[in-house]
Design an enzyme around this catalytic site. Structure first.
Site, PDB file in Angstrom:
ATOM      1  N   CYS A 111       0.858  -1.025   0.039  1.00 27.22           N
ATOM      2  CA  CYS A 111      -0.049   0.126   0.047  1.00 27.22           C
ATOM      3  C   CYS A 111       0.786   1.233  -0.040  1.00 27.22           C
ATOM      4  CB  CYS A 111      -0.864  -0.090   1.263  1.00 27.22           C
ATOM      5  SG  CYS A 111      -2.092   1.485   1.184  1.00 27.22           S
ATOM      6  N   HIS A 153      -9.084  -3.389  -2.349  1.00 21.86           N
ATOM      7  CA  HIS A 153      -8.265  -2.648  -1.576  1.00 21.86           C
ATOM      8  C   HIS A 153      -8.609  -1.003  -1.591  1.00 21.86           C
ATOM      9  CE1 HIS A 153      -3.721  -1.685  -0.431  1.00 21.86           C
ATOM     10  NE2 HIS A 153      -4.283  -0.672  -0.705  1.00 21.86           N
ATOM     11  N   GLU A 154      -8.900  -0.590  -2.765  1.00 20.07           N
ATOM     12  CA  GLU A 154      -9.417   0.800  -2.866  1.00 20.07           C
ATOM     13  C   GLU A 154     -10.535   1.116  -1.944  1.00 20.07           C
ATOM     14  OE1 GLU A 154      -7.166   2.832  -3.600  1.00 20.07           O
ATOM     15  OE2 GLU A 154      -5.714   0.937  -4.637  1.00 20.07           O
ATOM     16  N   HIS A 157     -10.271   1.388   1.438  1.00 15.11           N
ATOM     17  CA  HIS A 157      -9.524   2.468   2.026  1.00 15.11           C
ATOM     18  C   HIS A 157     -10.882   3.751   2.143  1.00 15.11           C
ATOM     19  CE1 HIS A 157      -5.312   2.506   1.898  1.00 15.11           C
ATOM     20  NE2 HIS A 157      -5.389   1.890   0.896  1.00 15.11           N
TER      21      HIS A 157
END
Ligand code: ZN
Length: 201
Positions: A111, A153-154, A157
């Site tokens: 990351c 993953h995004e 966030h």
């Protein structure tokens, strides 16, 4: 082009659920400029995704691109195992993620907000994402393999989640160690060597 500073783990903005963006706000020049700056920042890093909280803005917005050049250096077998295919640049806004194939698939990821480290992270193999694009149009994205991993993953966030929350803790290592000691080993081999794979009890 302006390269934005990327915040690191420990900044509370990475732990907040980001706020939604209205289509009208999305079309404003300030938002379009932000998207361009995020695209350039992602390419400069370099990375395959960047979420607004990573540049300090608590907004439900992320940019994604896995350029063909990224794939050239990959071993064909590794590329196949990861189901990694090029993904053109695009923007996701206010995304809602649905798991279509829970898997899990185990691969190492890193990351840009936790530089210098990687870990094995279990992720769904296939997902469907409902979101807006950069023009405020509704979109449905169906993704599998590496692209599905990037989306997970995004979108994490945007919900205040970082991969360290999902990783197999025993596999956390420096990027340097990963590259030098484990570069030619499969994720399964590394997991087994580090005794991350759960044994029968
Ligand atoms: Zn990240």
């Amino acid at each position: 082009m302006k390269i934005l500073p990327i915040v690191q783990l420990g900044d509370p903005v990475l732990r907040r659920r980001a706020r939604q963006i209205a289509p009208r706000e999305l079309r404003e020049p300030v938002t379009q400029e932000l998207i361009e700056a995020m695209r350039e920042t992602m390419r400069d890093a370099p990375g395959v995704g960047l979420a607004a909280p990573q540049v300090g803005l608590s907004l439900q917005l992320a940019v994604i691109e896995d350029a063909p050049a990224n794939l050239e250096s990959l071993d064909p077998e590794e590329r196949k195992a990861r189901e990694r295919e090029a993904v053109p640049f695009h923007v996701i806004v206010n995304p809602v993620l649905h798991v279509e194939d829970a898997g899990p698939a185990y691969f190492f990821e890193g990351c840009l907000s936790f530089t210098g480290f990687v870990a094995s992270v279990p992720r769904a193999r296939a997902v469907r994402v409902e979101c807006l694009d950069e023009r405020g149009e509704s979109r449905v994205i169906r993704a599998h393999g590496w692209y599905a991993r990037i989306l997970q993953h995004e979108i994490d966030h945007l919900n205040g989640i970082v991969y360290v929350d999902r990783m197999e803790t025993r596999t956390l290592m420096s990027s340097e160690a990963y590259g030098s000691a484990w570069g030619d080993r499969s994720t399964e081999q590394i997991r087994a060597a580090l005794e991350s794979v759960r044994r029968a009890e």
